[in-house]
Design a protein around this motif. Sequence first.
Motif, PDB file in Angstrom:
ATOM      1  N   GLN A 127      14.911   8.328 -15.356  1.00 56.68           N
ATOM      2  CA  GLN A 127      14.191   9.731 -14.847  1.00 56.68           C
ATOM      3  C   GLN A 127      13.219   8.988 -13.861  1.00 56.68           C
ATOM      4  N   LEU A 128      12.058   8.082 -14.485  1.00 54.63           N
ATOM      5  CA  LEU A 128      11.248   7.512 -13.908  1.00 54.63           C
ATOM      6  C   LEU A 128      11.157   6.157 -13.070  1.00 54.63           C
ATOM      7  N   ALA A 129      11.456   5.581 -13.806  1.00 49.89           N
ATOM      8  CA  ALA A 129      12.662   4.372 -13.619  1.00 49.89           C
ATOM      9  C   ALA A 129      13.185   4.622 -12.454  1.00 49.89           C
ATOM     10  N   PRO A 130      14.106   5.549 -11.766  1.00 51.67           N
ATOM     11  CA  PRO A 130      14.802   4.805 -10.869  1.00 51.67           C
ATOM     12  C   PRO A 130      13.659   5.855  -9.533  1.00 51.67           C
ATOM     13  N   ARG A 131      12.760   6.974 -10.046  1.00 50.11           N
ATOM     14  CA  ARG A 131      11.590   7.090  -9.346  1.00 50.11           C
ATOM     15  C   ARG A 131      11.082   6.107  -8.499  1.00 50.11           C
ATOM     16  N   LEU A 132      10.312   5.159  -9.467  1.00 54.01           N
ATOM     17  CA  LEU A 132       9.306   4.947  -9.315  1.00 54.01           C
ATOM     18  C   LEU A 132       9.819   3.588  -8.438  1.00 54.01           C
ATOM     19  N   ILE A 133      11.275   2.970  -8.892  1.00 52.52           N
ATOM     20  CA  ILE A 133      11.868   2.434  -7.695  1.00 52.52           C
ATOM     21  C   ILE A 133      12.970   2.557  -6.454  1.00 52.52           C
ATOM     22  N   THR A 134      12.736   3.612  -6.265  1.00 60.25           N
ATOM     23  CA  THR A 134      12.633   4.216  -4.637  1.00 60.25           C
ATOM     24  C   THR A 134      11.295   4.773  -4.380  1.00 60.25           C
ATOM     25  N   SER A 135      10.231   5.040  -4.832  1.00 60.84           N
ATOM     26  CA  SER A 135       8.917   5.253  -4.092  1.00 60.84           C
ATOM     27  C   SER A 135       8.225   4.611  -3.998  1.00 60.84           C
ATOM     28  N   GLN A 136       8.742   2.975  -5.019  1.00 58.51           N
ATOM     29  CA  GLN A 136       7.713   1.836  -4.444  1.00 58.51           C
ATOM     30  C   GLN A 136       8.180   0.418  -3.201  1.00 58.51           C
ATOM     31  N   SER A 137       9.618   1.010  -3.521  1.00 57.49           N
ATOM     32  CA  SER A 137      10.452  -0.233  -2.471  1.00 57.49           C
ATOM     33  C   SER A 137      10.367   0.700  -0.849  1.00 57.49           C
ATOM     34  N   THR A 138      10.810   1.760  -0.691  1.00 56.64           N
ATOM     35  CA  THR A 138      10.152   2.631   0.363  1.00 56.64           C
ATOM     36  C   THR A 138       9.126   2.188   0.866  1.00 56.64           C
ATOM     37  N   GLN A 139       8.107   2.734   0.199  1.00 57.54           N
ATOM     38  CA  GLN A 139       6.929   2.596   0.034  1.00 57.54           C
ATOM     39  C   GLN A 139       5.986   0.815   1.118  1.00 57.54           C
ATOM     40  N   TYR A 140       6.305   0.048   0.051  1.00 56.65           N
ATOM     41  CA  TYR A 140       6.830  -0.955   1.140  1.00 56.65           C
ATOM     42  C   TYR A 140       6.599  -1.385   2.082  1.00 56.65           C
ATOM     43  N   VAL A 141       8.238  -1.348   2.053  1.00 50.52           N
ATOM     44  CA  VAL A 141       9.072  -1.706   2.704  1.00 50.52           C
ATOM     45  C   VAL A 141       7.832  -0.926   4.440  1.00 50.52           C
ATOM     46  N   ARG A 142       7.565   0.111   4.542  1.00 50.44           N
ATOM     47  CA  ARG A 142       7.145   0.826   5.382  1.00 50.44           C
ATOM     48  C   ARG A 142       5.508   0.363   5.466  1.00 50.44           C
ATOM     49  N   GLU A 143       4.616  -0.591   4.678  1.00 51.66           N
ATOM     50  CA  GLU A 143       3.054  -0.737   5.006  1.00 51.66           C
ATOM     51  C   GLU A 143       3.567  -1.888   5.923  1.00 51.66           C
ATOM     52  N   HIS A 144       4.375  -2.975   5.356  1.00 53.52           N
ATOM     53  CA  HIS A 144       4.766  -4.502   5.372  1.00 53.52           C
ATOM     54  C   HIS A 144       5.557  -4.239   6.949  1.00 53.52           C
ATOM     55  N   TYR A 145       6.610  -3.794   6.758  1.00 50.69           N
ATOM     56  CA  TYR A 145       7.494  -4.193   8.014  1.00 50.69           C
ATOM     57  C   TYR A 145       7.529  -3.163   8.997  1.00 50.69           C
ATOM     58  N   GLY A 146       7.671  -1.628   8.154  1.00 50.40           N
ATOM     59  CA  GLY A 146       6.951  -0.721   9.439  1.00 50.40           C
ATOM     60  C   GLY A 146       8.151  -0.192   9.790  1.00 50.40           C
ATOM     61  N   ARG A 147       9.151  -0.419   8.494  1.00 53.72           N
ATOM     62  CA  ARG A 147       9.921   0.432   8.729  1.00 53.72           C
ATOM     63  C   ARG A 147      10.421   1.768   7.489  1.00 53.72           C
ATOM     64  N   GLU A 148      11.909   2.445   7.805  1.00 53.42           N
ATOM     65  CA  GLU A 148      12.340   3.114   6.711  1.00 53.42           C
ATOM     66  C   GLU A 148      13.032   2.289   6.297  1.00 53.42           C
ATOM     67  N   THR A 153      15.776   2.942   3.188  1.00 50.78           N
ATOM     68  CA  THR A 153      16.866   3.682   2.865  1.00 50.78           C
ATOM     69  C   THR A 153      17.754   3.593   1.750  1.00 50.78           C
ATOM     70  N   LEU A 154      17.143   3.728   0.244  1.00 51.68           N
ATOM     71  CA  LEU A 154      17.552   3.207  -0.929  1.00 51.68           C
ATOM     72  C   LEU A 154      18.418   5.197  -1.852  1.00 51.68           C
ATOM     73  N   ARG A 155      20.005   5.100  -2.015  1.00 51.67           N
ATOM     74  CA  ARG A 155      21.174   6.097  -2.777  1.00 51.67           C
ATOM     75  C   ARG A 155      20.978   5.719  -3.406  1.00 51.67           C
ATOM     76  N   ASP A 156      21.452   6.750  -4.508  1.00 50.95           N
ATOM     77  CA  ASP A 156      22.141   6.747  -5.477  1.00 50.95           C
ATOM     78  C   ASP A 156      21.340   5.877  -7.056  1.00 50.95           C
ATOM     79  N   VAL A 157      20.301   5.373  -6.897  1.00 46.25           N
ATOM     80  CA  VAL A 157      19.653   4.232  -7.583  1.00 46.25           C
ATOM     81  C   VAL A 157      19.318   4.587  -9.487  1.00 46.25           C
TER      82      VAL A 157
END
Length: 135
Positions: free
Chosen positions: A41-62, A64-68
């Motif tokens: 439960q926790l690992a997929p949510r963390l992978i999704t949230s941290q990856s999207t946040q990192y890309v948003r902060e460093h590259y200014g893009r959104e 999309t990850l599905r079915d982690v």
Amino acid sequence: MTDESVKTEPQARGRSWLRVLLIVVLVLAALVGLYAWAGFQLAPRLITSQSTQYVREHYGRELTLRDVQFNPFKLELRIGEMVLPDMDGSPMLSWKQLGVDIAGIRSLFKRAFAFEGIRLSEPRIDLVHRADGKW
């Protein structure tokens, strides 16, 4: 000492060992349950949230990850569709599915990640070199 106290002493010791064993089993079951919850439960949510946040902060893009999915017992990570858009919003980097199988015991002994297999299906990269020198 009476005959009754001699008979009940071993019974009391036997019960105390059973009580200790029961507590140990319950604690181990709780730890395995917590590990399973964290992995499934926790690992997929963390992978999704941290990856999207990192890309948003460093590259200014959104991103999309599905079915982690992560299986903590087999040490397998599965990420369904992934899309990283270009500045104009069109897909720059994408795949349909990524599978990573971590070799748990070898990783522990080598003190580094060792992989049993990495599978990437339908990868796509669209790079454009712009006039301003950016990709």
